[in-house]
Design a protein around this motif. Structure first.
Motif, PDB file in Angstrom:
ATOM      1  N   LEU A  19       0.814  -1.034  -0.149  1.00 33.17           N
ATOM      2  CA  LEU A  19      -0.059   0.123   0.026  1.00 33.17           C
ATOM      3  C   LEU A  19       0.915   1.163   0.047  1.00 33.17           C
ATOM      4  CD1 LEU A  19      -2.527  -1.210   2.922  1.00 33.17           C
ATOM      5  CD2 LEU A  19      -2.891  -1.313   0.327  1.00 33.17           C
ATOM      6  N   ASP A  20       0.770   2.063  -1.076  1.00 35.86           N
ATOM      7  CA  ASP A  20       1.517   3.372  -1.098  1.00 35.86           C
ATOM      8  C   ASP A  20       0.451   4.482  -0.810  1.00 35.86           C
ATOM      9  OD1 ASP A  20       3.741   1.764  -2.026  1.00 35.86           O
ATOM     10  OD2 ASP A  20       3.406   2.446  -3.899  1.00 35.86           O
ATOM     11  N   TYR A  21       0.850   5.353   0.189  1.00 37.25           N
ATOM     12  CA  TYR A  21       0.176   6.338   0.455  1.00 37.25           C
ATOM     13  C   TYR A  21       1.023   7.809   0.156  1.00 37.25           C
ATOM     14  CZ  TYR A  21      -2.811   3.392   3.240  1.00 37.25           C
ATOM     15  OH  TYR A  21      -3.637   2.280   3.563  1.00 37.25           O
ATOM     16  N   GLU A  22       0.591   8.799   0.121  1.00 42.65           N
ATOM     17  CA  GLU A  22       1.241   9.926  -0.293  1.00 42.65           C
ATOM     18  C   GLU A  22       2.665  10.134   0.577  1.00 42.65           C
ATOM     19  OE1 GLU A  22      -1.008  13.585  -0.834  1.00 42.65           O
ATOM     20  OE2 GLU A  22      -2.420  12.476  -2.185  1.00 42.65           O
ATOM     21  N   GLN A  23       2.359   9.822   1.918  1.00 44.48           N
ATOM     22  CA  GLN A  23       3.337  10.117   3.067  1.00 44.48           C
ATOM     23  C   GLN A  23       4.152   8.913   3.427  1.00 44.48           C
ATOM     24  OE1 GLN A  23       4.333  13.306   3.605  1.00 44.48           O
ATOM     25  NE2 GLN A  23       2.591  13.838   2.234  1.00 44.48           N
ATOM     26  N   ALA A  24       3.736   7.593   2.979  1.00 49.24           N
ATOM     27  CA  ALA A  24       4.286   6.351   3.444  1.00 49.24           C
ATOM     28  C   ALA A  24       4.056   5.401   2.665  1.00 49.24           C
ATOM     29  CB  ALA A  24       3.617   6.103   4.975  1.00 49.24           C
ATOM     30  N   GLN A  25       4.657   4.309   2.844  1.00 43.99           N
ATOM     31  CA  GLN A  25       4.582   2.945   2.185  1.00 43.99           C
ATOM     32  C   GLN A  25       4.418   1.927   2.954  1.00 43.99           C
ATOM     33  OE1 GLN A  25       7.905   2.619  -0.424  1.00 43.99           O
ATOM     34  NE2 GLN A  25       6.680   3.745  -2.137  1.00 43.99           N
ATOM     35  N   PHE A  26       3.541   0.823   2.969  1.00 43.85           N
ATOM     36  CA  PHE A  26       3.675  -0.354   3.948  1.00 43.85           C
ATOM     37  C   PHE A  26       3.276  -1.698   3.080  1.00 43.85           C
ATOM     38  CE2 PHE A  26       1.355   3.247   6.032  1.00 43.85           C
ATOM     39  CZ  PHE A  26       2.180   3.314   7.232  1.00 43.85           C
ATOM     40  N   SER A  27       3.965  -2.716   3.570  1.00 43.24           N
ATOM     41  CA  SER A  27       3.719  -4.030   3.153  1.00 43.24           C
ATOM     42  C   SER A  27       3.071  -5.050   4.299  1.00 43.24           C
ATOM     43  CB  SER A  27       5.251  -4.194   2.663  1.00 43.24           C
ATOM     44  OG  SER A  27       5.885  -3.654   1.721  1.00 43.24           O
ATOM     45  N   LEU A  28       1.920  -5.439   3.745  1.00 40.84           N
ATOM     46  CA  LEU A  28       1.272  -6.108   4.780  1.00 40.84           C
ATOM     47  C   LEU A  28       0.903  -7.610   4.383  1.00 40.84           C
ATOM     48  CD1 LEU A  28      -1.682  -3.588   5.670  1.00 40.84           C
ATOM     49  CD2 LEU A  28       0.290  -3.976   6.629  1.00 40.84           C
ATOM     50  N   ASN A  29       1.488  -8.403   5.184  1.00 38.33           N
ATOM     51  CA  ASN A  29       1.561  -9.898   4.881  1.00 38.33           C
ATOM     52  C   ASN A  29       0.075 -10.584   4.855  1.00 38.33           C
ATOM     53  OD1 ASN A  29       1.516 -12.834   6.077  1.00 38.33           O
ATOM     54  ND2 ASN A  29       3.552 -12.434   5.375  1.00 38.33           N
ATOM     55  N   ALA A  30      -0.059 -11.480   3.889  1.00 39.75           N
ATOM     56  CA  ALA A  30      -1.350 -12.315   3.738  1.00 39.75           C
ATOM     57  C   ALA A  30      -1.967 -12.702   5.169  1.00 39.75           C
ATOM     58  CB  ALA A  30      -1.258 -13.045   2.424  1.00 39.75           C
ATOM     59  N   GLU A  31      -1.040 -13.246   5.674  1.00 39.83           N
ATOM     60  CA  GLU A  31      -1.533 -14.098   7.246  1.00 39.83           C
ATOM     61  C   GLU A  31      -1.997 -12.789   7.936  1.00 39.83           C
ATOM     62  OE1 GLU A  31       0.049 -16.901  10.408  1.00 39.83           O
ATOM     63  OE2 GLU A  31       1.582 -15.943   9.175  1.00 39.83           O
ATOM     64  N   TYR A  32      -1.387 -12.004   7.982  1.00 44.91           N
ATOM     65  CA  TYR A  32      -1.691 -10.600   9.030  1.00 44.91           C
ATOM     66  C   TYR A  32      -3.194 -10.371   8.387  1.00 44.91           C
ATOM     67  CZ  TYR A  32      -1.642  -6.058  10.857  1.00 44.91           C
ATOM     68  OH  TYR A  32      -2.122  -4.779  11.645  1.00 44.91           O
ATOM     69  N   LEU A  33      -3.154 -10.052   7.057  1.00 40.41           N
ATOM     70  CA  LEU A  33      -4.608  -9.468   6.691  1.00 40.41           C
ATOM     71  C   LEU A  33      -5.707 -10.436   6.914  1.00 40.41           C
ATOM     72  CD1 LEU A  33      -3.249  -7.565   3.309  1.00 40.41           C
ATOM     73  CD2 LEU A  33      -4.285  -6.813   5.445  1.00 40.41           C
ATOM     74  N   ARG A  34      -5.275 -11.873   6.852  1.00 39.84           N
ATOM     75  CA  ARG A  34      -6.563 -12.749   6.870  1.00 39.84           C
ATOM     76  C   ARG A  34      -6.955 -12.932   8.307  1.00 39.84           C
ATOM     77  NH1 ARG A  34      -9.998 -15.807   8.089  1.00 39.84           N
ATOM     78  NH2 ARG A  34     -10.482 -17.706   7.156  1.00 39.84           N
ATOM     79  N   VAL A  35      -5.914 -12.866   9.275  1.00 38.96           N
ATOM     80  CA  VAL A  35      -6.361 -13.335  10.722  1.00 38.96           C
ATOM     81  C   VAL A  35      -6.947 -12.150  11.339  1.00 38.96           C
ATOM     82  CG1 VAL A  35      -4.630 -14.937  10.894  1.00 38.96           C
ATOM     83  CG2 VAL A  35      -4.072 -12.466  11.691  1.00 38.96           C
ATOM     84  N   TYR A  36      -6.723 -10.582  10.754  1.00 42.53           N
ATOM     85  CA  TYR A  36      -7.663  -9.405  10.976  1.00 42.53           C
ATOM     86  C   TYR A  36      -8.610  -9.129   9.877  1.00 42.53           C
ATOM     87  CZ  TYR A  36      -4.766  -8.819  14.914  1.00 42.53           C
ATOM     88  OH  TYR A  36      -3.997  -8.946  16.295  1.00 42.53           O
TER      89      TYR A  36
END
Length: 117
Positions: A19-36
């Motif tokens: 996920l790229d935002y204007e002020q930051a970038q994040f990389s989220l693991n599929a497992e993390y996204l799934r459990v949340y």
């Protein structure tokens, strides 16, 4: 003000959503996204009804679909596809990943459960 990503990319292994935002970038693991997942299957229908997700280490994201102008629908390799990740929730997950991940690992340990299937 809701943070809306300016770019969304799924890596080739289908295990990381970038996920790229204007002020930051994040990389989220599929497992993390799934459990949340924001779905009722995971969150339950009220406080205290959350369902601990186990055995999700190998889960992948096999689909990313825009839902209007407010959310993403993620389709996971275990068949889960009912959670809508609105922009505010995605941004919250990105900003609080370290703490939420530790909370998840602690809940797994307390339940005697595993990330492996």
């Amino acid at each position: 003000m809701t943070q809306i990503p300016v770019a969304i990319r799924l890596d080739k292994s289908k295990t990381v959503l970038h996920l790229d935002y204007e002020q930051a970038q994040f990389s989220l693991n599929a497992e993390y996204l799934r459990v949340y997942s924001p779905s009722a299957e995971v969150r339950g229908h009220g406080v205290g009804q959350e369902v601990l997700q186990v055995g999700k280490r190998a889960v992948r994201i096999i689909g990313v679909e825009a839902v209007g102008n407010y959310a993403l629908k993620l389709v996971f390799s275990d068949g889960h596809d009912s959670g809508l990740y609105d922009w505010a929730y995605l941004h919250e997950l990105a900003q609080t990943e370290a703490d939420k991940w530790q909370q998840y690992l602690q809940r797994l340990t307390a339940a005697g459960a595993s990330r492996d299937a």
